[in-house]
Design a protein around this motif. Structure first.
Motif, mmCIF file in Angstrom:
data_model
loop_
_atom_site.group_PDB
_atom_site.id
_atom_site.type_symbol
_atom_site.label_atom_id
_atom_site.label_comp_id
_atom_site.label_asym_id
_atom_site.label_seq_id
_atom_site.Cartn_x
_atom_site.Cartn_y
_atom_site.Cartn_z
ATOM 1 N N ASN A 111 -13.570 -20.502 7.076
ATOM 2 C CA ASN A 111 -13.787 -19.880 8.375
ATOM 3 C C ASN A 111 -14.774 -18.732 8.242
ATOM 4 O O ASN A 111 -14.584 -17.854 7.399
ATOM 5 N N ILE A 112 -15.809 -18.738 9.062
ATOM 6 C CA ILE A 112 -16.718 -17.595 9.102
ATOM 7 C C ILE A 112 -16.140 -16.619 10.113
ATOM 8 O O ILE A 112 -16.265 -16.774 11.322
ATOM 9 N N SER A 113 -15.469 -15.631 9.603
ATOM 10 C CA SER A 113 -14.773 -14.648 10.410
ATOM 11 C C SER A 113 -15.687 -13.447 10.640
ATOM 12 O O SER A 113 -16.840 -13.592 11.027
ATOM 13 N N SER A 114 -15.185 -12.252 10.373
ATOM 14 C CA SER A 114 -15.944 -11.024 10.588
ATOM 15 C C SER A 114 -15.143 -9.872 10.007
ATOM 16 O O SER A 114 -13.908 -9.957 9.907
ATOM 17 N N VAL A 115 -15.829 -8.786 9.663
ATOM 18 C CA VAL A 115 -15.083 -7.583 9.288
ATOM 19 C C VAL A 115 -14.148 -7.146 10.413
ATOM 20 O O VAL A 115 -13.156 -6.458 10.186
ATOM 21 N N HIS A 116 -14.450 -7.610 11.631
ATOM 22 C CA HIS A 116 -13.634 -7.215 12.778
ATOM 23 C C HIS A 116 -12.358 -8.030 12.892
ATOM 24 O O HIS A 116 -11.618 -7.878 13.868
ATOM 25 N N GLU A 117 -12.051 -8.857 11.893
ATOM 26 C CA GLU A 117 -10.715 -9.427 11.802
ATOM 27 C C GLU A 117 -9.715 -8.341 11.425
ATOM 28 O O GLU A 117 -8.511 -8.489 11.618
ATOM 29 N N ASP A 118 -10.230 -7.243 10.865
ATOM 30 C CA ASP A 118 -9.366 -6.167 10.379
ATOM 31 C C ASP A 118 -9.814 -4.784 10.853
ATOM 32 O O ASP A 118 -9.064 -3.820 10.754
ATOM 33 N N TRP A 119 -11.032 -4.698 11.365
ATOM 34 C CA TRP A 119 -11.653 -3.412 11.683
ATOM 35 C C TRP A 119 -11.929 -3.347 13.185
ATOM 36 O O TRP A 119 -12.744 -4.103 13.702
ATOM 37 N N PRO A 120 -11.243 -2.500 13.942
ATOM 38 C CA PRO A 120 -11.432 -2.454 15.388
ATOM 39 C C PRO A 120 -12.889 -2.202 15.782
ATOM 40 O O PRO A 120 -13.598 -1.436 15.137
ATOM 41 N N MET A 121 -13.300 -2.864 16.853
ATOM 42 C CA MET A 121 -14.636 -2.666 17.414
ATOM 43 C C MET A 121 -14.470 -2.400 18.914
ATOM 44 O O MET A 121 -14.498 -3.336 19.717
ATOM 45 N N PRO A 122 -14.254 -1.161 19.312
ATOM 46 C CA PRO A 122 -14.084 -0.855 20.732
ATOM 47 C C PRO A 122 -15.256 -1.393 21.551
ATOM 48 O O PRO A 122 -16.419 -1.276 21.152
ATOM 49 N N GLY A 123 -14.928 -2.017 22.687
ATOM 50 C CA GLY A 123 -15.968 -2.596 23.522
ATOM 51 C C GLY A 123 -16.250 -4.054 23.219
ATOM 52 O O GLY A 123 -17.126 -4.654 23.835
#
Length: 255
Positions: free
Chosen positions: A140-152
């Motif tokens: 799966n090509i996920s993202s650092v944002h699987e664990d790191w909040p990205m407001p917006g």
């Protein structure tokens, strides 16, 4: 060659990270199935590029949010090359909207393309692996944002968080079938989805200052990791995430 003779399906494979994965896998001897939902001309051009260097690739039009299309995509791989060895769930979208502004339609679309597709493609590929024997790999090509909040960009983050747990749970469930499930979590990558940042000098300057390696990733930086994970060298890795972010999660907060 690291992937000689392996059959690999790449969803969203005709642009960005997906395109780079296709080229890198083909260069290492893989037979590649390129899933796309639009821009058939770009897929045709990519197949020609693969074939020009001696590789093998076919395209298949499939809406990854539809399980029936996913089943047809996997069947295309088997019909074309005899078996399936690796599925790469790469297709993804985002809406760049906050919790307060995200509509139901936006939420449903992001979750369908990013998470529902990965779930059912994993299910379908796993059944194919079990049927043909010999194990297999789902990436799966996920993202650092699987664990790191990205407001917006909340729906995107929720979808990637779901991919993380899908990877961990499916990896545990499927291990006794010799099926590995691994996430790759890129940081900031110079792809069309990040065009607004790439084209803004001030945004790029701030972003690069926040990355310990001082540059945004190129799609090939991610593709090279994918090739390694699909090779025999990563045979004991499953139910985990490999972060490829230039150190940004450690070097900055809140981007």
């Amino acid at each position: 060659m690291l992937l000689q003779g392996k059959t690999i399906v790449v969803t969203g494979g005709n642009s960005g990270i997906g395109e780079s994965i296709v080229l890198a896998a083909a260069a290492e001897g893989a037979n590649v199935v390129i899933d796309y939902v639009a821009h058939q001309d770009e897929t045709t051009a990519l197949i020609a590029k693969v074939e020009s260097v001696g590789g093998r690739a076919v395209g298949v039009k499939a809406d990854v949010s539809r399980p029936a299309d996913l089943a047809g995509m996997i069947q295309k791989a088997v019909d074309s090359y005899g078996r399936l060895d690796v599925l790469i769930n790469n297709a993804g979208i985002e809406t760049r909207s906050s919790l307060l502004d995200t509509t139901e339609a936006d939420f449903d679309k992001v979750l369908a393309v990013n998470l529902k597709s990965a779930f059912f493609a994993t299910q379908i590929a796993a059944k194919q692996f079990i049927s043909q024997g010999g194990g297999g790999l789902i990436m799966n090509i996920s993202s650092v944002h699987e664990d790191w909040p990205m407001p917006g960009n909340i729906a995107y983050c929720v979808s990637k968080g779901g991919m993380r747990m899908l990877t961990r749970t499916a990896g545990v469930e499927l291990g006794n079938h010799d099926i590995r499930v691994v996430n790759v979590a890129p940081g900031a990558v110079a792809t069309p989805i990040n065009a607004s940042t790439v084209d803004d000098h001030e945004k790029m300057k701030a972003l690069e200052a926040a990355i310990p390696l001082q540059r945004m990733a190129q799609p090939s930086d991610i593709a090279d990791v994918v090739v390694f994970l699909a090779s025999g060298g990563a045979r004991y890795m499953t139910a985990t995430t490999v972060v490829v972010d230039g150190g940004i999660m450690q070097g900055s907060v809140g981007l």
